[in-house]
Design a protein around this motif. Sequence first.
Motif, PDB file in Angstrom:
ATOM      1  N   ILE A   5      64.458  63.360  21.659  1.00 46.09           N
ATOM      2  CA  ILE A   5      63.970  64.398  22.582  1.00 46.09           C
ATOM      3  C   ILE A   5      62.443  64.506  22.500  1.00 46.09           C
ATOM      4  CG2 ILE A   5      63.984  66.867  23.064  1.00 46.09           C
ATOM      5  CD1 ILE A   5      66.932  66.881  22.209  1.00 46.09           C
ATOM      6  N   PHE A   6      61.907  64.459  21.294  1.00 43.20           N
ATOM      7  CA  PHE A   6      60.452  64.507  21.123  1.00 43.20           C
ATOM      8  C   PHE A   6      59.790  63.307  21.815  1.00 43.20           C
ATOM      9  CE2 PHE A   6      56.682  63.182  18.740  1.00 43.20           C
ATOM     10  CZ  PHE A   6      55.879  64.299  18.958  1.00 43.20           C
ATOM     11  N   ASN A   7      60.361  62.118  21.630  1.00 45.84           N
ATOM     12  CA  ASN A   7      59.807  60.920  22.273  1.00 45.84           C
ATOM     13  C   ASN A   7      59.883  61.015  23.796  1.00 45.84           C
ATOM     14  OD1 ASN A   7      59.106  59.754  19.859  1.00 45.84           O
ATOM     15  ND2 ASN A   7      60.994  58.528  19.711  1.00 45.84           N
ATOM     16  N   LEU A   8      60.968  61.556  24.314  1.00 49.28           N
ATOM     17  CA  LEU A   8      61.116  61.728  25.752  1.00 49.28           C
ATOM     18  C   LEU A   8      60.073  62.708  26.289  1.00 49.28           C
ATOM     19  CD1 LEU A   8      62.722  61.132  28.321  1.00 49.28           C
ATOM     20  CD2 LEU A   8      64.187  63.075  27.728  1.00 49.28           C
ATOM     21  N   ILE A   9      59.871  63.813  25.610  1.00 45.70           N
ATOM     22  CA  ILE A   9      58.859  64.792  26.028  1.00 45.70           C
ATOM     23  C   ILE A   9      57.462  64.175  25.951  1.00 45.70           C
ATOM     24  CG2 ILE A   9      57.761  66.974  25.408  1.00 45.70           C
ATOM     25  CD1 ILE A   9      60.555  67.988  24.620  1.00 45.70           C
ATOM     26  N   LEU A  10      57.200  63.407  24.920  1.00 50.59           N
ATOM     27  CA  LEU A  10      55.903  62.748  24.771  1.00 50.59           C
ATOM     28  C   LEU A  10      55.657  61.747  25.903  1.00 50.59           C
ATOM     29  CD1 LEU A  10      53.420  62.544  22.951  1.00 50.59           C
ATOM     30  CD2 LEU A  10      54.582  60.686  21.753  1.00 50.59           C
ATOM     31  N   VAL A  11      56.670  60.971  26.262  1.00 42.87           N
ATOM     32  CA  VAL A  11      56.540  60.005  27.359  1.00 42.87           C
ATOM     33  C   VAL A  11      56.295  60.740  28.682  1.00 42.87           C
ATOM     34  CG1 VAL A  11      57.838  58.322  28.735  1.00 42.87           C
ATOM     35  CG2 VAL A  11      57.811  58.154  26.255  1.00 42.87           C
TER      36      VAL A  11
END
Length: 191
Positions: A5-11
């Motif tokens: 989820i963190f990686n998705l938000i960062l992308v």
Amino acid sequence: MWRTIFNLILVLLVGAAAAFVAAPWFAFRALKADARDGDVQGLAELVDYNAVRGTLKSQLGPTPNATTAPAPTIWTDPIGAMKRALEPLTPPPPAVERYVSAQGLHDLTRGYEPGKAPAEPPQPEGLSDQVLTAAQEPWPSLRYWGPNRSRFVVRGPDKPERETVFTFQRRGWFEWKLVQIRLPDDDEAQP
């Protein structure tokens, strides 16, 4: 799962920032395409005609009927200010209109003076040919980028020292409008 989820938000944040930074370039490309195709509605969404006409009037010189005195204000000459407010608006001079027409804007985005550009070759059929043609045409160079204003320079294909500067102003998160065209010195002398 939290890492995903963190990686998705960062992308998503990086993508939104990239779109925000690239939005003026996309506005310039849309301006060029709409002017090429004669899309008046599309140009109306991309160009602040009042601001562009105002900057072009000052560059192309005074009109024959223009007065050099400043306009009367309500505090210095109330009757003169009222007369001026009730006068019908005069249309812009024809020299300005040839620059803000669809054909004039298309010629300016290609680096030519309005009415002096050669005919554009027809668009190729295949997608790969269209991409190659778009990559070979002259690209505008970025002179300035800020969060609310950006400037692009288009150099003339025949004379690289002939620079036309397009200034875009942000009107929304991803909406940019053309507000000023700075003409080359050789265009300014001609009315």
